[in-house]
Design a protein around this motif. Structure first.
Motif, short mmCIF file in Angstrom:
data_model
loop_
_atom_site.label_atom_id
_atom_site.label_comp_id
_atom_site.label_asym_id
_atom_site.label_seq_id
_atom_site.Cartn_x
_atom_site.Cartn_y
_atom_site.Cartn_z
N PHE A 55 2.29 10.38 -4.66
CA PHE A 55 2.27 9.56 -5.87
C PHE A 55 3.37 8.50 -5.91
O PHE A 55 3.27 7.54 -6.69
CB PHE A 55 2.43 10.46 -7.11
CG PHE A 55 1.26 11.35 -7.36
CD1 PHE A 55 0.10 10.86 -7.93
CD2 PHE A 55 1.31 12.70 -7.03
CE1 PHE A 55 -0.99 11.68 -8.18
CE2 PHE A 55 0.23 13.54 -7.27
CZ PHE A 55 -0.93 13.03 -7.83
N GLY A 56 4.43 8.67 -5.13
CA GLY A 56 5.54 7.73 -5.18
C GLY A 56 6.58 8.15 -6.21
O GLY A 56 6.28 8.91 -7.14
N VAL A 57 7.79 7.66 -6.06
CA VAL A 57 8.88 8.06 -6.95
C VAL A 57 8.70 7.52 -8.37
O VAL A 57 9.29 8.06 -9.31
CB VAL A 57 10.25 7.64 -6.38
CG1 VAL A 57 10.54 8.36 -5.08
CG2 VAL A 57 10.31 6.12 -6.17
N VAL A 85 -1.76 6.15 -3.53
CA VAL A 85 -2.39 5.23 -4.49
C VAL A 85 -1.30 4.41 -5.16
O VAL A 85 -0.13 4.79 -5.17
CB VAL A 85 -3.21 5.99 -5.56
CG1 VAL A 85 -4.37 6.72 -4.94
CG2 VAL A 85 -2.34 6.93 -6.35
N SER A 86 -1.72 3.32 -5.73
CA SER A 86 -0.81 2.48 -6.49
C SER A 86 -1.37 2.32 -7.90
O SER A 86 -2.45 1.76 -8.09
CB SER A 86 -0.66 1.10 -5.82
OG SER A 86 0.26 0.30 -6.54
N TYR A 87 -0.65 2.86 -8.86
CA TYR A 87 -1.09 2.78 -10.25
C TYR A 87 -0.44 1.58 -10.94
O TYR A 87 0.53 1.01 -10.46
CB TYR A 87 -0.71 4.07 -11.00
CG TYR A 87 -1.44 5.30 -10.51
CD1 TYR A 87 -2.82 5.39 -10.56
CD2 TYR A 87 -0.72 6.39 -10.01
CE1 TYR A 87 -3.48 6.53 -10.12
CE2 TYR A 87 -1.38 7.54 -9.56
CZ TYR A 87 -2.75 7.60 -9.62
OH TYR A 87 -3.41 8.71 -9.18
N LEU A 112 15.86 12.24 0.29
CA LEU A 112 14.50 11.72 0.46
C LEU A 112 14.12 10.66 -0.55
O LEU A 112 13.14 9.95 -0.35
CB LEU A 112 13.48 12.87 0.38
CG LEU A 112 13.59 13.93 1.49
CD1 LEU A 112 12.55 15.03 1.26
CD2 LEU A 112 13.40 13.31 2.85
N ASP A 113 14.84 10.57 -1.64
CA ASP A 113 14.50 9.61 -2.70
C ASP A 113 14.39 8.20 -2.12
O ASP A 113 15.32 7.69 -1.51
CB ASP A 113 15.57 9.63 -3.80
CG ASP A 113 15.18 8.75 -4.98
OD1 ASP A 113 14.07 8.92 -5.50
OD2 ASP A 113 15.99 7.87 -5.34
N GLY A 114 13.23 7.61 -2.28
CA GLY A 114 12.99 6.27 -1.75
C GLY A 114 12.59 6.27 -0.29
O GLY A 114 12.31 5.20 0.27
#
Length: 198
Positions: free
Chosen positions: A97-99, A149-151, A140-142
């Motif tokens: 999902f991404g940060v 996906v890109s919301y 791991l952040d970033g």
């Protein structure tokens, strides 16, 4: 109704353990596993139509379900598997999902669980597992790469609210559960003291 009662009874027997801390860890593990099938629905209802990333979170479900079985053979390993599965699932979700989804907030209940499921003489395990949760966030952040996906900004905001609320509810449930464990232990100790003095 009978089938539901039978299933509930089977789950209770599966989670049951003579060690109250192990039993609490089993209950948390089964709660998380039972909630995972609903995550795509929550995502669909409150965030966006594309729930594809949520389907990959089922890869962690067998690990949560295995906690009580492993705990029967080795109580420490069973308890350790719970925060390990949570950390692994959080890393997976952060990649999917991404940060911006704020899913990394789940490192908090993972660390809290790690600190609660072990006794004072087992603190090394607590610190190692809690350290893994904080270390994963810091290191791991970033660095997860491009999410699946890109919301939109609004969808990410809704997903962040969903994850924040879910992590807060899980942390609260864990706190209440272990408060009951401590209360029972204190009650047993008090009763033993009363019997001794009598």
């Amino acid at each position: 109704m009978l089938a539901l009662d039978q299933m509930t009874g089977a789950l209770r027997r599966y989670a049951d353990h003579k060690d109250a801390r192990v039993q609490a860890a089993n209950v948390v593990a089964l709660l998380v596993a039972s909630n995972q099938p609903f995550y795509p629905l929550y995502l669909y209802w409150f965030v966006a139509d594309d729930v594809t990333p949520a389907l990959f979170t089922f890869f962690s479900t067998p690990f949560f379900l295995a906690v009580p079985a492993l705990a029967r053979k080795h109580a420490v390993a069973g308890r350790a598997l719970l925060p390990l599965a949570g950390i692994g699932n959080t890393i997976l979700c952060a990649w999917l999902f991404g940060v911006k989804s704020a899913v990394e907030v789940f490192y908090i209940p993972c660390a809290v669980i790690a600190l609660l499921v072990f006794r004072p003489q087992e603190r090394l395990f607590s610190f190692m597992l809690a350290g893994m949760a904080f270390g994963a966030y810091l290191l791991l952040d970033g660095g997860y790469g491009v999410p699946m996906v890109s919301y939109s900004a609004d969808e990410y905001a809704a997903l962040a609210r969903l994850n924040g609320l879910s992590a807060a509810m899980l942390t609260g449930f864990v706190a209440l559960l272990f408060s009951n464990v401590m209360d029972k232990a204190e009650g047993s100790g008090k009763a033993a003291g009363d019997n001794k003095s009598g």
